[in-house]
Design a protein around this motif. Structure first.
Motif, PDB file in Angstrom:
ATOM      1  N   GLY A 131       0.807  -1.206   0.000  1.00  0.00           N
ATOM      2  CA  GLY A 131       0.000   0.000   0.000  1.00  0.00           C
ATOM      3  C   GLY A 131       0.840   1.255   0.000  1.00  0.00           C
ATOM      4  O   GLY A 131       0.534   2.229  -0.703  1.00  0.00           O
ATOM      5  N   VAL A 132       1.926   1.243   0.753  1.00  0.00           N
ATOM      6  CA  VAL A 132       2.813   2.409   0.809  1.00  0.00           C
ATOM      7  C   VAL A 132       3.430   2.670  -0.560  1.00  0.00           C
ATOM      8  O   VAL A 132       3.623   3.827  -0.959  1.00  0.00           O
ATOM      9  CB  VAL A 132       3.918   2.188   1.870  1.00  0.00           C
ATOM     10  CG1 VAL A 132       4.964   3.293   1.797  1.00  0.00           C
ATOM     11  CG2 VAL A 132       3.307   2.141   3.267  1.00  0.00           C
ATOM     12  N   SER A 133       3.714   1.613  -1.313  1.00  0.00           N
ATOM     13  CA  SER A 133       4.354   1.798  -2.615  1.00  0.00           C
ATOM     14  C   SER A 133       3.467   2.578  -3.584  1.00  0.00           C
ATOM     15  O   SER A 133       3.967   3.210  -4.518  1.00  0.00           O
ATOM     16  CB  SER A 133       4.736   0.442  -3.218  1.00  0.00           C
ATOM     17  OG  SER A 133       3.593  -0.267  -3.680  1.00  0.00           O
ATOM     18  N   LEU A 134       2.155   2.566  -3.365  1.00  0.00           N
ATOM     19  CA  LEU A 134       1.234   3.317  -4.224  1.00  0.00           C
ATOM     20  C   LEU A 134       1.360   4.822  -4.026  1.00  0.00           C
ATOM     21  O   LEU A 134       0.902   5.607  -4.856  1.00  0.00           O
ATOM     22  CB  LEU A 134      -0.210   2.893  -3.954  1.00  0.00           C
ATOM     23  CG  LEU A 134      -0.736   1.695  -4.742  1.00  0.00           C
ATOM     24  CD1 LEU A 134      -2.023   1.180  -4.117  1.00  0.00           C
ATOM     25  CD2 LEU A 134      -0.969   2.069  -6.187  1.00  0.00           C
ATOM     26  N   LEU A 135       1.942   5.219  -2.917  1.00  0.00           N
ATOM     27  CA  LEU A 135       2.089   6.649  -2.630  1.00  0.00           C
ATOM     28  C   LEU A 135       3.105   7.305  -3.550  1.00  0.00           C
ATOM     29  O   LEU A 135       3.111   8.527  -3.706  1.00  0.00           O
ATOM     30  CB  LEU A 135       2.520   6.846  -1.172  1.00  0.00           C
ATOM     31  CG  LEU A 135       1.528   6.341  -0.117  1.00  0.00           C
ATOM     32  CD1 LEU A 135       2.163   6.412   1.274  1.00  0.00           C
ATOM     33  CD2 LEU A 135       0.244   7.143  -0.152  1.00  0.00           C
ATOM     34  N   ASP A 136       3.949   6.513  -4.169  1.00  0.00           N
ATOM     35  CA  ASP A 136       4.995   7.045  -5.033  1.00  0.00           C
ATOM     36  C   ASP A 136       4.503   7.100  -6.480  1.00  0.00           C
ATOM     37  O   ASP A 136       4.789   6.245  -7.303  1.00  0.00           O
ATOM     38  CB  ASP A 136       6.256   6.169  -4.942  1.00  0.00           C
ATOM     39  CG  ASP A 136       7.429   6.780  -5.716  1.00  0.00           C
ATOM     40  OD1 ASP A 136       7.372   7.978  -6.044  1.00  0.00           O
ATOM     41  OD2 ASP A 136       8.393   6.043  -5.980  1.00  0.00           O
ATOM     42  N   GLY A 137       3.719   8.121  -6.777  1.00  0.00           N
ATOM     43  CA  GLY A 137       3.236   8.326  -8.138  1.00  0.00           C
ATOM     44  C   GLY A 137       1.977   7.579  -8.487  1.00  0.00           C
ATOM     45  O   GLY A 137       1.547   7.589  -9.644  1.00  0.00           O
ATOM     46  N   GLY A 138       1.343   6.930  -7.526  1.00  0.00           N
ATOM     47  CA  GLY A 138       0.067   6.276  -7.778  1.00  0.00           C
ATOM     48  C   GLY A 138       0.146   4.933  -8.471  1.00  0.00           C
ATOM     49  O   GLY A 138      -0.866   4.384  -8.892  1.00  0.00           O
TER      50      GLY A 138
END
Length: 251
Positions: A131-138
């Protein structure tokens, strides 16, 4: 598609690998050397993904101190939880062999609940970073998802085979892994929604915390299972898993 829904679906996809592994481990008589082989491969995958995808990203976002401190906190938190669970009978929750077998409920009361909590402890950090990885540019980190999925198959396989040998029922085994798959979904959503409201430095630190917990889990539960019935190719297989994950992160 809303990113929060994406986070949940990616977390569910990664967590479903536990159910796949559980079906193989409970339904088939998988030789110990095969289990050791797939566990070693999964450990190699995670060993590559954690430093390159998680610790490296935390370092780039916030510097060395938050990345290092976060990783140490994650390792300490995981180790503390694992020590407590070990005393309740979940020390060998990923073991499937006879040398270090999981205890039955008759041998140690409450060990069934401890095994379930141990599976949750192992799975939550992995899912949260999706989920956190989605914060980097969607866009989700496909390398992280692939690494968690690949490593979850042998985890579910080995642990479920050990649960079956300890006399756990089919309902218990698949109930545990279904619940963990659901928890993986929730954890991924929370990783995106809750952690996303913090500053980049805090996000970096949380990512590092998850990385530290995952590295501690690899060393404490995955590698011992892989080498319990080791053959001479185990080291080579671990490196192969490392290289597969490394290649995915550079394509």
């Amino acid at each position: 598609m809303a990113e929060v829904v994406q986070a949940g679906l990616w977390g569910l996809a990664a967590g479903s690998a536990l159910l796949l592994g559980a079906a193989l481990g409970y339904g088939l008589r998988v030789p110990q050397k095969v289990i050791a082989t797939v566990m070693a491969f999964g450990a190699g995958v995670l060993i590559s993904a954690v430093p390159f995808e998680l610790v490296g990203e935390a370092y780039e976002q916030a510097g060395l101190a938050p990345a290092a401190i976060g990783a140490l906190i994650g390792a300490l938190a995981y180790t503390g939880g694992n020590v407590w669970l070990a005393r309740q009978g979940a020390r060998h929750r990923k073991r499937s062999g006879n040398a270090q077998a999981q205890p039955s409920e008759a041998e140690q009361g409450g060990s069934g609940a401890a095994l379930a909590l141990g599976a949750l402890l192992d799975g939550v950090p992995e899912s949260a970073v999706i989920g956190v990885s989605l914060l980097d540019g969607g866009a989700v980190s496909l390398v992280t998802v692939a690494a968690v999925f690949i490593s979850n198959v042998p985890e579910g396989l080995s642990s479920s085979a050990g649960m079956k040998k300890a006399g756990r029922t089919k309902g218990y085994v698949f109930g545990v892994w279904t619940a963990i798959a659901a928890a993986s979904t929730v954890s991924s959503v929370l990783g995106y929604t809750v952690i996303g409201s913090f500053s980049p430095a805090v996000i970096a630190a949380v990512t590092a915390v998850a990385a530290g917990a995952i590295l501690a889990m690899i060393a404490d539960t995955m590698i011992p299972e892989a080498f319990e019935d080791a053959h001479l190719a185990i080291g080579l297989i671990t490196v192969s898993g490392f290289l597969v994950s490394f290649a995915l992160s550079h394509t």
